[in-house]
Design a protein around this motif. Structure first.
Motif, PDB file in Angstrom:
ATOM      1  N   PRO A  74       8.701   9.018  -6.907  1.00 33.24           N
ATOM      2  CA  PRO A  74       8.786   8.793  -8.550  1.00 33.24           C
ATOM      3  C   PRO A  74       8.558   7.672  -9.451  1.00 33.24           C
ATOM      4  O   PRO A  74       8.665   7.812 -10.380  1.00 33.24           O
ATOM      5  N   HIS A  75       8.430   7.017  -8.988  1.00 37.97           N
ATOM      6  CA  HIS A  75       7.896   5.550  -9.851  1.00 37.97           C
ATOM      7  C   HIS A  75       6.054   5.843 -10.025  1.00 37.97           C
ATOM      8  O   HIS A  75       5.477   4.308 -10.117  1.00 37.97           O
ATOM      9  N   VAL A  76       5.486   6.764  -9.450  1.00 36.10           N
ATOM     10  CA  VAL A  76       4.591   6.803 -10.054  1.00 36.10           C
ATOM     11  C   VAL A  76       3.762   7.798 -11.172  1.00 36.10           C
ATOM     12  O   VAL A  76       4.152   8.940 -10.626  1.00 36.10           O
ATOM     13  N   LYS A  77       3.367   7.577 -11.525  1.00 34.99           N
ATOM     14  CA  LYS A  77       2.998   8.742 -12.871  1.00 34.99           C
ATOM     15  C   LYS A  77       1.448   8.718 -12.932  1.00 34.99           C
ATOM     16  O   LYS A  77       0.476   8.053 -13.315  1.00 34.99           O
ATOM     17  N   LEU A  78       1.549  10.397 -13.318  1.00 34.97           N
ATOM     18  CA  LEU A  78      -0.298  11.195 -13.651  1.00 34.97           C
ATOM     19  C   LEU A  78       0.197  10.701 -14.472  1.00 34.97           C
ATOM     20  O   LEU A  78       0.359  11.494 -15.483  1.00 34.97           O
ATOM     21  N   ILE A  79      -0.951   9.872 -15.291  1.00 40.95           N
ATOM     22  CA  ILE A  79      -1.594   9.758 -16.757  1.00 40.95           C
ATOM     23  C   ILE A  79      -2.446  10.866 -16.915  1.00 40.95           C
ATOM     24  O   ILE A  79      -2.481  11.897 -17.771  1.00 40.95           O
ATOM     25  N   LYS A  80      -3.317  11.746 -16.183  1.00 39.42           N
ATOM     26  CA  LYS A  80      -4.301  12.455 -16.552  1.00 39.42           C
ATOM     27  C   LYS A  80      -4.842  12.627 -14.860  1.00 39.42           C
ATOM     28  O   LYS A  80      -5.698  11.914 -13.832  1.00 39.42           O
ATOM     29  N   SER A  81      -5.883  14.014 -14.238  1.00 41.43           N
ATOM     30  CA  SER A  81      -6.178  14.470 -13.801  1.00 41.43           C
ATOM     31  C   SER A  81      -7.491  14.688 -13.846  1.00 41.43           C
ATOM     32  O   SER A  81      -7.742  15.997 -14.958  1.00 41.43           O
ATOM     33  N   CYS A  82      -8.524  14.113 -14.095  1.00 44.01           N
ATOM     34  CA  CYS A  82     -10.059  14.078 -14.335  1.00 44.01           C
ATOM     35  C   CYS A  82     -11.101  15.303 -13.503  1.00 44.01           C
ATOM     36  O   CYS A  82     -10.879  14.121 -12.262  1.00 44.01           O
ATOM     37  N   LYS A  83     -11.267  15.946 -13.746  1.00 42.64           N
ATOM     38  CA  LYS A  83     -12.784  16.617 -13.202  1.00 42.64           C
ATOM     39  C   LYS A  83     -14.380  15.830 -12.976  1.00 42.64           C
ATOM     40  O   LYS A  83     -14.798  16.187 -12.916  1.00 42.64           O
ATOM     41  N   ASN A  84     -13.966  14.830 -14.112  1.00 38.89           N
ATOM     42  CA  ASN A  84     -15.290  13.817 -13.822  1.00 38.89           C
ATOM     43  C   ASN A  84     -15.337  12.434 -14.792  1.00 38.89           C
ATOM     44  O   ASN A  84     -14.124  12.294 -15.189  1.00 38.89           O
ATOM     45  N   ALA A  85     -16.470  11.879 -13.942  1.00 38.38           N
ATOM     46  CA  ALA A  85     -16.260  10.369 -14.273  1.00 38.38           C
ATOM     47  C   ALA A  85     -16.153  10.123 -16.383  1.00 38.38           C
ATOM     48  O   ALA A  85     -15.452   8.781 -16.924  1.00 38.38           O
ATOM     49  N   LEU A  86     -17.293  11.623 -16.465  1.00 36.93           N
ATOM     50  CA  LEU A  86     -17.193  10.778 -18.235  1.00 36.93           C
ATOM     51  C   LEU A  86     -15.591  10.940 -19.263  1.00 36.93           C
ATOM     52  O   LEU A  86     -15.442  10.426 -19.960  1.00 36.93           O
ATOM     53  N   GLU A  87     -14.824  12.371 -18.500  1.00 38.50           N
ATOM     54  CA  GLU A  87     -13.557  12.380 -18.872  1.00 38.50           C
ATOM     55  C   GLU A  87     -12.271  11.397 -18.526  1.00 38.50           C
ATOM     56  O   GLU A  87     -11.444  10.631 -19.011  1.00 38.50           O
ATOM     57  N   SER A 100      30.873  -9.264   4.124  1.00 38.49           N
ATOM     58  CA  SER A 100      31.930  -9.052   5.239  1.00 38.49           C
ATOM     59  C   SER A 100      31.224  -7.333   6.645  1.00 38.49           C
ATOM     60  O   SER A 100      32.076  -7.375   7.459  1.00 38.49           O
ATOM     61  N   LYS A 101      29.865  -6.804   6.063  1.00 35.96           N
ATOM     62  CA  LYS A 101      29.659  -5.560   6.974  1.00 35.96           C
ATOM     63  C   LYS A 101      28.181  -5.914   6.610  1.00 35.96           C
ATOM     64  O   LYS A 101      27.785  -6.379   5.261  1.00 35.96           O
ATOM     65  N   ILE A 102      27.771  -4.564   7.306  1.00 27.97           N
ATOM     66  CA  ILE A 102      26.562  -4.222   7.280  1.00 27.97           C
ATOM     67  C   ILE A 102      26.560  -2.985   6.875  1.00 27.97           C
ATOM     68  O   ILE A 102      27.313  -1.700   7.520  1.00 27.97           O
ATOM     69  N   ILE A 103      25.594  -2.053   6.278  1.00 27.14           N
ATOM     70  CA  ILE A 103      26.000  -0.969   5.442  1.00 27.14           C
ATOM     71  C   ILE A 103      24.184  -0.781   4.706  1.00 27.14           C
ATOM     72  O   ILE A 103      23.311  -0.989   5.135  1.00 27.14           O
ATOM     73  N   ILE A 104      24.417   0.843   5.303  1.00 30.24           N
ATOM     74  CA  ILE A 104      22.968   1.271   6.103  1.00 30.24           C
ATOM     75  C   ILE A 104      22.760   2.348   5.251  1.00 30.24           C
ATOM     76  O   ILE A 104      24.000   3.926   4.913  1.00 30.24           O
ATOM     77  N   SER A 105      21.705   2.382   4.323  1.00 22.99           N
ATOM     78  CA  SER A 105      21.649   3.651   2.944  1.00 22.99           C
ATOM     79  C   SER A 105      19.835   3.743   3.382  1.00 22.99           C
ATOM     80  O   SER A 105      18.838   3.302   3.310  1.00 22.99           O
ATOM     81  N   LYS A 106      20.464   5.111   3.316  1.00 19.40           N
ATOM     82  CA  LYS A 106      18.795   6.058   3.063  1.00 19.40           C
ATOM     83  C   LYS A 106      18.490   5.634   1.364  1.00 19.40           C
ATOM     84  O   LYS A 106      17.667   6.777   0.649  1.00 19.40           O
ATOM     85  N   LEU A 107      17.531   4.097   1.313  1.00 16.82           N
ATOM     86  CA  LEU A 107      16.564   4.096   0.326  1.00 16.82           C
ATOM     87  C   LEU A 107      15.781   3.621   0.820  1.00 16.82           C
ATOM     88  O   LEU A 107      15.633   3.569   1.902  1.00 16.82           O
ATOM     89  N   THR A 108      14.607   3.097   0.293  1.00 25.70           N
ATOM     90  CA  THR A 108      13.878   2.763   0.935  1.00 25.70           C
ATOM     91  C   THR A 108      13.773   0.899  -0.327  1.00 25.70           C
ATOM     92  O   THR A 108      14.059   0.610  -0.720  1.00 25.70           O
ATOM     93  N   ILE A 109      13.347   0.020   0.414  1.00 25.20           N
ATOM     94  CA  ILE A 109      13.714  -1.736  -0.019  1.00 25.20           C
ATOM     95  C   ILE A 109      12.545  -1.072  -1.486  1.00 25.20           C
ATOM     96  O   ILE A 109      13.119  -2.378  -2.284  1.00 25.20           O
ATOM     97  N   LYS A 110      11.724  -0.725  -1.427  1.00 16.87           N
ATOM     98  CA  LYS A 110      10.929  -0.251  -3.268  1.00 16.87           C
ATOM     99  C   LYS A 110      12.015   0.090  -4.015  1.00 16.87           C
ATOM    100  O   LYS A 110      11.821  -0.858  -5.235  1.00 16.87           O
ATOM    101  N   LYS A 111      12.623   0.979  -3.365  1.00 19.02           N
ATOM    102  CA  LYS A 111      14.125   0.774  -4.949  1.00 19.02           C
ATOM    103  C   LYS A 111      15.290   0.372  -5.067  1.00 19.02           C
ATOM    104  O   LYS A 111      14.962  -0.103  -6.154  1.00 19.02           O
TER     105      LYS A 111
END
Length: 242
Positions: free
Chosen positions: A26-39, A172-183
């Motif tokens: 989700p946090h990576v955005k593709l700006i352009k998929s280029c077919k060559n270096a000049l593009e 008061s407690k420990i919570i386990i969640s399905k999230l990454t530390i980066k999130k």
């Protein structure tokens, strides 16, 4: 932290694989998929790009020659079917060298290296508008144990990363969640909850002491990772100067 990236590869199949991988993060955005270096050169001239996934063997201008021509290149990950160019690539300060076909877990490791490089380059993760809003509210909501839990900032002692999960240590407690530390880095206000290690975010409010490369929070000693040390010291120094 949002990462703006481009793909530079003359093989359509290779581009499609990387495009799919990028859309899954989700946090990576593709700006352009280029077919060559000049593009790609035109995109780099007109837009701000954080990272470039660059093939080596391309027509007109090879990936390495293209990279050599750039005065201020973005962070570069080489993607190639050939292993023999690795030494030349690393001499050009690429951050990673991915051998095709690229497995998704290996691609994720490259993304982590890009994030670490950007954090070093910027001294600390950027504070987003989302963080500012949460700072004003002093809480967030997270999913855990099939429930939506309100998590008050004042209750958090530290957060421990466990791969695709996190362990939130509260008063008061420990919570386990399905999230990454980066999130969690994106959700929490960085000025109150700095990331001090690849596996730890701590509450600045609840630090008892700092000694060497360790932070004491009540009974727990938390290590300070090398790439996070300087940004953490800078944050602490802002309080010492007051």
């Amino acid at each position: 932290m949002k990462i703006n990236c481009i793909i530079v590869d003359d093989e359509i199949h290779a581009r499609k694989i990387l495009e799919k991988y990028i859309t899954d993060i989700p946090h990576v955005k593709l700006i352009k998929s280029c077919k060559n270096a000049l593009e790609a050169m035109e995109i780099l001239r007109t837009q701000t790009i954080d990272a470039m996934f660059l093939d080596i063997n391309m027509p007109k201008l090879t990936g390495l020659n293209f990279l050599e021509s750039l005065k201020n290149p973005p962070i570069v990950v080489i993607t190639t079917a050939y292993r023999e160019y690795a030494v030349d690539a690393y001499e050009l300060d690429v951050i990673d060298y991915l051998h095709k076909p690229i497995p998704f877990p290996r691609f994720i490791k490259a993304i982590s290296k890009i994030e670490e490089k950007l954090q070093i380059r910027n001294n600390h993760p950027l504070v987003t508008q989302e963080k500012t809003e949460y700072t004003a509210q002093n809480f967030i909501f997270i999913k855990a144990d099939k429930k939506t839990i309100k998590l008050n900032f004042e209750d958090i002692k530290y957060i421990e990363g466990l791969g695709d999960y996190i362990k939130i240590h509260t008063k008061s407690k420990i919570i386990i969640s399905k999230l990454t530390i980066k999130k969690m880095v994106d959700l929490l206000p960085e000025n109150r909850f700095p990331r001090v290690h690849k596996s730890f975010i701590i509450s600045l409010d609840l630090i008892d002491s700092i000694e060497g490369n360790q932070i004491q929070i009540q009974e727990q000693k938390i290590p300070i990772g090398q790439i996070y040390r300087q940004s953490f010291i800078d944050l602490i120094n802002t309080f010492l100067k007051k």
